[in-house]
Scaffold this motif. Structure first.
Motif, PDB file in Angstrom:
ATOM      1  N   HIS A   1      -5.082  -2.044  -8.685  1.00 48.55           N
ATOM      2  CA  HIS A   1      -3.905  -2.462  -7.501  1.00 48.55           C
ATOM      3  C   HIS A   1      -4.859  -2.384  -6.354  1.00 48.55           C
ATOM      4  O   HIS A   1      -4.799  -3.530  -5.604  1.00 48.55           O
ATOM      5  CB  HIS A   1      -3.286  -1.174  -7.303  1.00 48.55           C
ATOM      6  CG  HIS A   1      -2.045  -1.380  -6.401  1.00 48.55           C
ATOM      7  ND1 HIS A   1      -2.406  -1.037  -4.867  1.00 48.55           N
ATOM      8  CD2 HIS A   1      -0.644  -1.520  -6.306  1.00 48.55           C
ATOM      9  CE1 HIS A   1      -1.265  -1.575  -4.238  1.00 48.55           C
ATOM     10  NE2 HIS A   1      -0.308  -1.660  -5.186  1.00 48.55           N
TER      11      HIS A   1
ATOM     12  N   ASN B   1      -4.113   2.151 -10.474  1.00 46.47           N
ATOM     13  CA  ASN B   1      -4.601   2.371  -9.027  1.00 46.47           C
ATOM     14  C   ASN B   1      -5.782   1.661  -8.641  1.00 46.47           C
ATOM     15  O   ASN B   1      -5.980   0.916  -7.615  1.00 46.47           O
ATOM     16  CB  ASN B   1      -4.798   3.659  -8.591  1.00 46.47           C
ATOM     17  CG  ASN B   1      -3.433   4.352  -8.258  1.00 46.47           C
ATOM     18  OD1 ASN B   1      -2.367   3.900  -8.261  1.00 46.47           O
ATOM     19  ND2 ASN B   1      -3.637   5.580  -7.839  1.00 46.47           N
TER      20      ASN B   1
ATOM     21  N   ASP C   1       0.876  -1.358   0.122  1.00 46.45           N
ATOM     22  CA  ASP C   1      -0.006   0.047   0.128  1.00 46.45           C
ATOM     23  C   ASP C   1       0.846   1.282   0.012  1.00 46.45           C
ATOM     24  O   ASP C   1       2.087   1.242  -0.092  1.00 46.45           O
ATOM     25  CB  ASP C   1      -1.090  -0.084   1.245  1.00 46.45           C
ATOM     26  CG  ASP C   1      -0.479  -0.052   2.625  1.00 46.45           C
ATOM     27  OD1 ASP C   1       0.571   0.641   2.764  1.00 46.45           O
ATOM     28  OD2 ASP C   1      -0.837  -0.566   3.365  1.00 46.45           O
ATOM     29  N   SER C   2       0.027   2.485  -0.077  1.00 45.15           N
ATOM     30  CA  SER C   2       0.925   3.660  -0.253  1.00 45.15           C
ATOM     31  C   SER C   2       1.853   3.897   1.096  1.00 45.15           C
ATOM     32  O   SER C   2       2.521   5.014   0.836  1.00 45.15           O
ATOM     33  CB  SER C   2       0.092   4.772  -0.448  1.00 45.15           C
ATOM     34  OG  SER C   2      -0.993   4.705   0.663  1.00 45.15           O
TER      35      SER C   2
ATOM     36  N   TYR D   1      -7.711   6.227  -5.868  1.00 45.19           N
ATOM     37  CA  TYR D   1      -7.321   4.692  -5.649  1.00 45.19           C
ATOM     38  C   TYR D   1      -8.562   3.904  -5.613  1.00 45.19           C
ATOM     39  O   TYR D   1      -8.311   2.508  -6.241  1.00 45.19           O
ATOM     40  CB  TYR D   1      -6.641   4.616  -4.331  1.00 45.19           C
ATOM     41  CG  TYR D   1      -5.855   3.186  -4.035  1.00 45.19           C
ATOM     42  CD1 TYR D   1      -5.059   2.800  -4.660  1.00 45.19           C
ATOM     43  CD2 TYR D   1      -6.662   2.616  -3.071  1.00 45.19           C
ATOM     44  CE1 TYR D   1      -4.406   1.593  -4.476  1.00 45.19           C
ATOM     45  CE2 TYR D   1      -5.904   1.262  -2.580  1.00 45.19           C
ATOM     46  CZ  TYR D   1      -4.809   0.746  -3.273  1.00 45.19           C
ATOM     47  OH  TYR D   1      -4.253  -0.465  -3.220  1.00 45.19           O
TER      48      TYR D   1
ATOM     49  N   PRO E   1       0.694   1.892  -4.997  1.00 44.72           N
ATOM     50  CA  PRO E   1      -0.114   2.738  -6.198  1.00 44.72           C
ATOM     51  C   PRO E   1       0.438   4.290  -6.284  1.00 44.72           C
ATOM     52  O   PRO E   1       1.128   4.621  -5.472  1.00 44.72           O
ATOM     53  CB  PRO E   1      -1.286   2.914  -5.341  1.00 44.72           C
ATOM     54  CG  PRO E   1      -1.073   2.655  -3.698  1.00 44.72           C
ATOM     55  CD  PRO E   1       0.152   2.021  -3.859  1.00 44.72           C
TER      56      PRO E   1
END
Length: 133
Positions: A84, A81, A43-44, A61, A55
Motif C-alpha cells: 500500500h 501495508n 491513507d490512514s 506501514y 492501510p
C-alpha cells in the motif's frame, strides 16, 4: 500519470477526508466511483468504505519500519501495508511531477482563493495529465 478527478476551491487547512466525503455525498459532483472489484488507495486519515482501501492501523506501514525489527516484514497485514505504501508513493510522485511541471503551484498563497482554484484547474487540465473520457 493521469488524473481522473480534480476538485478545487477548498482552503488548504481542510482535511482531505472532508473534501472526499463531501464529493461522495453530492450526487451532482460527478465523482467517478470505482467499479466493482476496484479500489482507490487512501491513507490512514480516511475511513474504510466500499471502493477505498486504507492501510491496517497499528501495523508497520513503511519498509524501514519493518526493517528496524528483526525478520523484516511479518505476515500478510504487514505485506499489505508495505505494498500500500509503495503504491501511495507513486501517487505522491505524481503530485511532485505536477508541481515540477507547473512551479506556480508552489507559490499559490500570493493569489486569492478564486485565482488559486483557477490556476490549479488549468494545470490539471493539461491534456497529457488527465484521463480521456
Amino acid at each position: 500519470m493521469l488524473f481522473t478527478y480534480v476538485v478545487t476551491g477548498w482552503e488548504g487547512a481542510v482535511h482531505d477526508s472532508r473534501v472526499l466525503t463531501t464529493q461522495l455525498e453530492d450526487p451532482t459532483s460527478g465523482f467517478p466511483h470505482p467499479p466493482a472489484g476496484k479500489y482507490y488507495l487512501v491513507d490512514s486519515g480516511y475511513s474504510n468504505k466500499p471502493g477505498f482501501l486504507t492501510p491496517f492501523r497499528n501495523i508497520p506501514y513503511h519498509l524501514r519500519d519493518a526493517q528496524r525489527r528483526a525478520g523484516g516484514i511479518n505476515g500478510p497485514t504487514e505485506l499489505f501495508n508495505y505494498r500500500h505504501a509503495s503504491l501511495r508513493n507513486c501517487i505522491e510522485r505524481c503530485f511532485g511531477v505536477l508541481k515540477a511541471r507547473f512551479p506556480i503551484l508552489r507559490y499559490m498563497t500570493n493569489f486569492s482563493l478564486i485565482r488559486q482554484r483557477e490556476i490549479a484547474m488549468c494545470c490539471c487540465e493539461d491534456p497529457t495529465l488527465i484521463r480521456p473520457s
